[in-house]
Design a protein around this motif. Structure first.
Motif: not given
Ligand code: PMV
Length: 342
Positions: A23, A52, A335
């Motif tokens: 990410h 994320a 994330g």
């Protein structure tokens, strides 16, 4: 995933393809400027959240060809992008215990968000690449080593090896091995939202490395930035550890605006913003005055990332969608680590 987990997933047969995901991250306390002692060491400490909701996917295969091959979003890349893939593969190989000629690699990478436009695509690109190459080449390096090697190619990439909230300290002499450090996992603050307001398509005009060098060499405000950034970093860190958006927001805005002010004062001045960028900042401040918990930050590109809590996500999106110059929004949240696809 732990380094052991990575090693366990390493491919056994040379020609097998491996796939890694990473990410991008957004710096809440910005890095801008490199140390003079090389190795791409940052001049200031930075702190980011891994996002994320946006992902780079990278396939790597060993090849019999004479050269490394790099395909980005379906297009064969030559020149600097391809040279950076070779640079990272060489660094992994020479750091590992592997000996002899490094096998050539074929790498295909794709982003589900705009590439090279200030959405931290280089961060997720080199983090995913480090994980994919480590598996394809069988170098078996630890996550800290991968973070350090990715950081040497693109400093923000060192942070994307880790999920959640991540620090990258300022480099000191002799710090060639400096990796990023995981401060808290994504589960530390799962309700945090970063809503990205996309305000342009296509790549930015001046890359971050060139922008930083020009700023350091010509901006009369650069010394003030070096002095202010560690203090802003400490404020951001405290607010993140306390999950305090009302404290984090103003510090993150201050970090971004101080970084951009320093870059504006370079010669010639660096403007990463467009009309949409300005309009979003204005609207977010107005919405905040009306009671919405929302704060902005901006990297070396025209997009604006708005920090808020899950409860306000819908209102922030509605505000951004109604703002002139916003092409679309992407909702992201804290994330996980860069990892191999199982
Ligand atoms: O590491 P680079 O070359 O991608 O530079 C990152 C610079 C900023 O995105 C503006 C700030 C940061 O800390 O990510």
């Amino acid at each position: 995933m732990t380094a052991g987990g990575l090693a366990a997933k390493r491919v056994s047969r040379a020609q097998e393809m491996v796939t890694a995901h990473a990410h991008p991250n957004i710096a809440l306390a910005k890095y801008w400027g490199k140390r003079a002692y090389g190795e791409n060491l940052p001049s200031v400490p930075s702190l980011s959240v891994t996002l994320a909701g946006m992902v780079t996917t990278t396939d790597a295969t060993l090849s019999e060809g004479p050269d490394d091959v790099f395909v980005l979003d379906g297009r064969r890349e030559e020149g600097r992008p391809s040279a950076r893939v070779t640079e990272l593969a060489d660094r992994l190989w020479s750091t590992s215990t592997r000996r002899g000629h490094r096998p050539r690699v074929e790498v295909a990478s794709r982003n589900d968000f705009p590439t090279a436009a200030g959405l931290a695509s280089s961060a997720s690109a080199f983090a995913a690449l480090a994980v994919a190459l480590d598996a394809a080449l069988g170098t078996g390096l630890s996550r800290d080593r991968l973070s350090c090697l990715a950081r040497q190619v693109s400093a923000s990439a060192g942070r994307s090896l880790f999920g959640g909230f991540v620090e990258l300290p300022a480099g000191q002499p002799g710090d060639e091995q400096l990796p990023a450090v995981a401060l808290a996992p994504a589960s530390h603050w799962p309700s945090l939202r970063v809503v990205v307001a996309v305000t342009a398509e296509g790549p930015k005009a001046v890359g971050s490395t060139e922008g930083m060098i020009r700023t350091a060499e010509t901006s009369p405000l650069y010394g003030a930035w070096l002095e202010a950034a560690p203090r802003i970093f400490s404020e951001v860190k405290r607010a993140v550890l306390e999950r305090d958006l009302a404290a984090l927001g103003p510090s993150a805005e201050h970090s971004a605006l101080t970084m951009h002010a320093t870059a504006f004062a370079a010669r010639p001045g660096l403007f990463y913003w467009n009309e949409g960028t300005m309009e979003v900042m204005r609207r977010i401040r107005q919405a905040r005055a009306d009671g919405l918990a929302a704060y902005f930050t901006i990297d070396a590109g025209p997009h604006v990332k708005v920090l808020t809590e899950a409860d306000h996500e819908a209102d922030v999106r509605a505000t951004l969608t109604a703002t002139e110059g916003v092409l679309r929004t992407i909702v992201t949240r804290p994330g996980g680590d860069a990892e191999l696809k199982s």
